[in-house]
Enzyme design. Sequence first.
Site, short mmCIF file in Angstrom:
data_model
loop_
_atom_site.label_atom_id
_atom_site.label_comp_id
_atom_site.label_asym_id
_atom_site.label_seq_id
_atom_site.Cartn_x
_atom_site.Cartn_y
_atom_site.Cartn_z
N HIS A 191 2.25 8.92 0.81
CA HIS A 191 1.29 8.80 -0.07
C HIS A 191 1.48 9.62 -1.18
O HIS A 191 2.01 10.73 -1.01
CB HIS A 191 -0.05 9.19 0.57
CG HIS A 191 -0.47 8.36 1.87
ND1 HIS A 191 -1.39 7.26 1.84
CD2 HIS A 191 0.04 8.67 3.24
CE1 HIS A 191 -1.50 6.86 2.97
NE2 HIS A 191 -0.88 7.39 3.92
N THR A 242 -5.84 6.48 7.89
CA THR A 242 -6.55 6.81 6.66
C THR A 242 -6.52 5.58 5.74
O THR A 242 -6.85 5.50 4.50
CB THR A 242 -5.61 8.08 5.74
OG1 THR A 242 -4.37 7.47 5.54
CG2 THR A 242 -5.53 9.20 6.40
N HIS A 279 0.80 -1.08 -0.08
CA HIS A 279 0.04 -0.21 -0.06
C HIS A 279 0.78 1.44 0.18
O HIS A 279 0.56 2.34 -0.67
CB HIS A 279 -1.00 0.05 1.22
CG HIS A 279 -1.76 -1.26 1.42
ND1 HIS A 279 -2.75 -1.67 0.57
CD2 HIS A 279 -1.63 -2.23 2.21
CE1 HIS A 279 -3.11 -2.73 1.02
NE2 HIS A 279 -2.69 -3.17 2.03
N HIS A 307 3.57 10.77 6.33
CA HIS A 307 2.84 10.87 7.48
C HIS A 307 3.87 10.21 8.62
O HIS A 307 4.69 9.07 8.31
CB HIS A 307 1.65 9.79 7.75
CG HIS A 307 0.39 10.30 6.70
ND1 HIS A 307 -0.38 9.92 6.38
CD2 HIS A 307 0.34 11.81 6.62
CE1 HIS A 307 -1.26 10.47 5.73
NE2 HIS A 307 -0.98 11.64 5.76
N HIS A 363 5.49 6.88 6.33
CA HIS A 363 5.26 6.25 5.23
C HIS A 363 4.73 7.40 4.28
O HIS A 363 4.47 8.53 4.63
CB HIS A 363 4.04 5.31 5.14
CG HIS A 363 2.92 5.83 5.92
ND1 HIS A 363 2.65 5.66 7.26
CD2 HIS A 363 1.95 6.42 5.44
CE1 HIS A 363 1.38 6.12 7.52
NE2 HIS A 363 0.95 6.78 6.46
N GLU A 402 -3.08 13.33 0.63
CA GLU A 402 -4.33 12.94 1.29
C GLU A 402 -5.18 14.06 1.72
O GLU A 402 -6.29 14.14 1.57
CB GLU A 402 -4.07 11.92 2.59
CG GLU A 402 -3.56 10.54 2.04
CD GLU A 402 -3.95 9.39 2.95
OE1 GLU A 402 -3.59 9.24 3.96
OE2 GLU A 402 -4.48 8.44 2.11
#
Length: 404
Positions: free
Chosen positions: A117, A224, A90, A142, A115, A129
Amino acid sequence: MDVLALCILLILLCFQWTVAPAAAEISWTYTGLVGQSEWSQYFPDCGGTSQSPVDVVTTQTKYDPSLTPLTPLGYDQHGYQPFTLFNNGHTAVIMLPEWMGLSGLPWFFTAVQMHLHWGSGGPSHGGSEHTTNGLSADAELHVVHYNSELYPNMSTAMTQRNGLAVLGILIVTGEETNVAFNNILHYLSRVRHADQRVSIPAFDVQSLLPEDLGRYYRYNGSLTTPPCYQSVIWTLFHERVRISKAQLLKMETILYSSKAAEADRMLLQDNYRETQPLNHRVIFTSFTAESGKELSSGLSLSGRFVCFSSAGEVTAIVIGVMCGCVGLAVIVRFVVKTIRFFTLLRRETVAVNSSTSSWDVLPSTRPAPMPRMDEPHKKQEVDLSMTSEGEKKEEPSLPPQTEP
Ligand SMILES: *[C@@H]1O[C@H](CO)[C@@H](O)[C@H](O)[C@H]1NC(C)=O
Ligand SMILES: *[C@@H]1O[C@H](CO)[C@@H](O)[C@H](O)[C@H]1NC(C)=O
């Protein structure tokens, strides 16, 4: 009673049988069969009322002066133990040493992992996000911490109220290479497939953060990603960090969400969740609009200045007119006593003429006051008080001192 009990038992059994095992093993994605709109069917919390991410509408945020700057602890003392970089299908996760933490919240939080996004379309095509005023950034970092004062470990804390504190860093694209981010990006090629992990040299995590840790948005939200537990105290920094276009493209195109053994390679892209309804929540800010640099806050500042200056001007005019009135009254009284010896008829004619003409002329001698609704109204009041106080006046030889 027996029937009712049997029904409840059956319902519980069905629930256990269908949902619980499925949720533990379900492999969710951002789009597709178990895409984000389906998450809540398998992970009930994803359908909750305090979900993340959210759109930060800056005009609807609330300033909270108790929000002091956050202090990352030990971020820049990474030591010599390597970090672990992991592709979990992910995102790319970097596990953080437990001596890293966060102070400045009501509890001490211990760092766990960080991590990213991102999107798929390069600069200005989304990927973050959180959004601000409906606008996405290109990516988002994050840094996840758990409340180690209240809970024994991450897995317990993540299910509990105030269990986690996540720092959100919006990433945009600029001209220059952000060398700090190369500490991660350089090693992504070693974890291209899901489930791969590698040790990477430890580095200064603080160098990934924006310089200004004092200005941020704060709200209560969730993970999230499934299981979307609503246990997160969110801190989204106002300042964005910049990476180069080449760095963004690398982030967006190098990883797969599929495992090495899988025949079909699936690029790991667009791993960001849609913004969620704010519902009853308020987003607090650690800073006021005046200290912001956005266009909107600049506008509201100048708007406030206009209001202030017009209020001050009106006050000055009123005071000036009142002083003028007193002065005029004294003069008029003197003149009246003198003139009384001459002719009564003539005196009354003069009084009527001057009381209208003199005050009509006065405003035009004033240096261009802005057209304002309540000014004529004030003049009328003055006119009334004038005519009632000193029955008459000659030339108003003292113009009111009204210049502010
Ligand atoms: C976390 O703490 C709880 C409660 O003490 C314990 O049951 C659980 O095994 C711990 N989990 C991990 C991953 O250490
Ligand atoms: C988050 O929720 C707690 C109650 O659990 C409340 O005390 C706190 O003020 C909330 N924080 C924000 C930023 O809304």
